[in-house]
Scaffold this motif. Structure first.
Motif, PDB file in Angstrom:
ATOM      1  N   THR A  22      32.669  40.609  17.635  1.00 49.95           N
ATOM      2  CA  THR A  22      33.643  38.511  17.749  1.00 49.95           C
ATOM      3  C   THR A  22      34.163  37.790  18.828  1.00 49.95           C
ATOM      4  O   THR A  22      33.846  36.798  19.410  1.00 49.95           O
ATOM      5  CB  THR A  22      33.852  37.849  16.951  1.00 49.95           C
ATOM      6  N   THR A  23      35.254  38.890  19.155  1.00 49.62           N
ATOM      7  CA  THR A  23      36.003  38.476  20.212  1.00 49.62           C
ATOM      8  C   THR A  23      35.579  38.635  21.546  1.00 49.62           C
ATOM      9  O   THR A  23      35.881  37.568  22.052  1.00 49.62           O
ATOM     10  CB  THR A  23      37.616  39.754  20.625  1.00 49.62           C
ATOM     11  N   ALA A  24      34.634  39.836  21.967  1.00 48.41           N
ATOM     12  CA  ALA A  24      33.785  38.821  22.990  1.00 48.41           C
ATOM     13  C   ALA A  24      32.700  38.015  23.382  1.00 48.41           C
ATOM     14  O   ALA A  24      32.682  37.673  23.897  1.00 48.41           O
ATOM     15  CB  ALA A  24      32.823  40.665  23.065  1.00 48.41           C
ATOM     16  N   TYR A  25      32.155  37.721  22.130  1.00 53.79           N
ATOM     17  CA  TYR A  25      31.280  36.921  21.787  1.00 53.79           C
ATOM     18  C   TYR A  25      32.082  35.709  22.425  1.00 53.79           C
ATOM     19  O   TYR A  25      31.539  34.506  23.089  1.00 53.79           O
ATOM     20  CB  TYR A  25      30.219  37.153  20.537  1.00 53.79           C
ATOM     21  N   PHE A  26      33.272  35.354  21.616  1.00 55.66           N
ATOM     22  CA  PHE A  26      34.312  34.099  21.706  1.00 55.66           C
ATOM     23  C   PHE A  26      34.495  33.712  23.095  1.00 55.66           C
ATOM     24  O   PHE A  26      35.314  32.384  23.728  1.00 55.66           O
ATOM     25  CB  PHE A  26      35.715  34.056  20.993  1.00 55.66           C
ATOM     26  N   PHE A  27      34.627  35.266  23.592  1.00 53.63           N
ATOM     27  CA  PHE A  27      35.243  34.970  24.992  1.00 53.63           C
ATOM     28  C   PHE A  27      34.386  34.574  26.207  1.00 53.63           C
ATOM     29  O   PHE A  27      34.063  33.228  26.612  1.00 53.63           O
ATOM     30  CB  PHE A  27      35.714  36.094  26.339  1.00 53.63           C
ATOM     31  N   THR A  28      32.983  34.690  25.323  1.00 48.22           N
ATOM     32  CA  THR A  28      31.480  34.391  26.474  1.00 48.22           C
ATOM     33  C   THR A  28      31.312  32.670  26.066  1.00 48.22           C
ATOM     34  O   THR A  28      31.204  32.072  27.373  1.00 48.22           O
ATOM     35  CB  THR A  28      30.252  35.532  26.071  1.00 48.22           C
ATOM     36  N   LEU A  29      31.409  32.168  24.799  1.00 44.87           N
ATOM     37  CA  LEU A  29      31.313  31.076  24.575  1.00 44.87           C
ATOM     38  C   LEU A  29      33.025  30.050  25.197  1.00 44.87           C
ATOM     39  O   LEU A  29      31.847  29.249  26.547  1.00 44.87           O
ATOM     40  CB  LEU A  29      31.222  31.001  23.304  1.00 44.87           C
ATOM     41  N   GLY A  30      33.379  30.714  25.129  1.00 44.27           N
ATOM     42  CA  GLY A  30      35.128  29.680  26.035  1.00 44.27           C
ATOM     43  C   GLY A  30      34.432  29.624  27.249  1.00 44.27           C
ATOM     44  O   GLY A  30      34.701  28.585  28.070  1.00 44.27           O
ATOM     45  N   PHE A  31      34.317  31.024  27.965  1.00 45.78           N
ATOM     46  CA  PHE A  31      34.253  31.162  29.549  1.00 45.78           C
ATOM     47  C   PHE A  31      33.611  29.816  29.876  1.00 45.78           C
ATOM     48  O   PHE A  31      33.732  29.396  30.563  1.00 45.78           O
ATOM     49  CB  PHE A  31      34.102  32.520  29.837  1.00 45.78           C
TER      50      PHE A  31
END
Length: 216
Positions: A141-150
């Motif tokens: 989820t941390t990787a997923y949130f990074f991608t969405l934010g980026f």
């Protein structure tokens, strides 16, 4: 003389039209009324399928997920790092295919179970590598949130491929911030070179996950 009835409105047709319209007007310009106009129906016809705009966004995000190419999936025996990298590269590429794609995706509730297979594969690879399930969930989820934010920030500057919002001229910014030389020189890294920035950031994140959970 018999009354002529208009054809029944299909939910998928409405969602497909909404995604097409999204690329034309963006999320702020998207409304049930605008979609109804594009479909040449009265707005109340859409309320049979969507009680409000959020329900529409949930369906749009689910359809976006369905359209993501399966070729983005890593090989079954790929290490967890490759699976995490591949999944988020595929997500970014898919989101960039829609104006405000990341904003549509963020905070929505998938109405189907299409996302479960990819989630299961990533979590399975992490657990097999030695992560506990809570750690695997946090890592993915941390990787997923990074991608969405980026991608949200990326599309704030470049709403659609080939477009660039006014106010993000790197040279003008550097001149305006001349009294802060490091911040001025950071412009290219902040508002250009998105492919490189995403790969570097995602790589840092994956390395941090490994250091935190597997080598601590």
């Amino acid at each position: 003389m018999a009354t002529r009835r208009s054809p029944k409105l299909d939910k998928k047709q409405a969602v497909d039209t909404a995604l097409t319209l999204l690329n034309e007007v963006g999320l702020d310009g998207l409304s049930l009324r605008a979609i109804a106009k594009a479909l040449d129906v009265q707005a109340p016809a859409l309320y049979w399928h969507f009680k409000n705009k959020q329900e529409l966004l949930d369906e749009m995000a689910t359809e976006m997920l369905r359209r993501m190419p399966s070729s983005a999936a890593a090989a079954p025996d790929a290490p967890w790092q490759e699976r995490l990298l591949d999944a988020n590269r595929g997500l970014r590429a898919a989101l960039l295919g829609y104006r405000d794609g990341a904003k549509v995706f963020s905070g929505t509730r998938f109405t189907g179970t299409e996302h479960a297979a990819g989630m299961e594969a990533v979590l399975g690879a992490l657990v097999a590598a030695g992560f506990s399930l809570p750690q695997a969930v946090r890592a993915s989820t941390t990787a997923y949130f990074f991608t969405l934010g980026f991608v949200t920030e990326e599309q704030g500057v470049q709403p659609f491929p080939g477009e660039r919002r006014e106010g993000f001229d790197i040279e003008e910014r550097a001149a305006r911030m001349a009294g802060f030389p490091l911040a001025a020189a950071a412009g290219a890294g902040l508002f250009e070179e998105y492919d490189e920035g995403f790969e570097e950031g995602l790589g840092l994140l994956v390395a941090g996950i490994e250091a935190r959970y597997l080598t601590a």
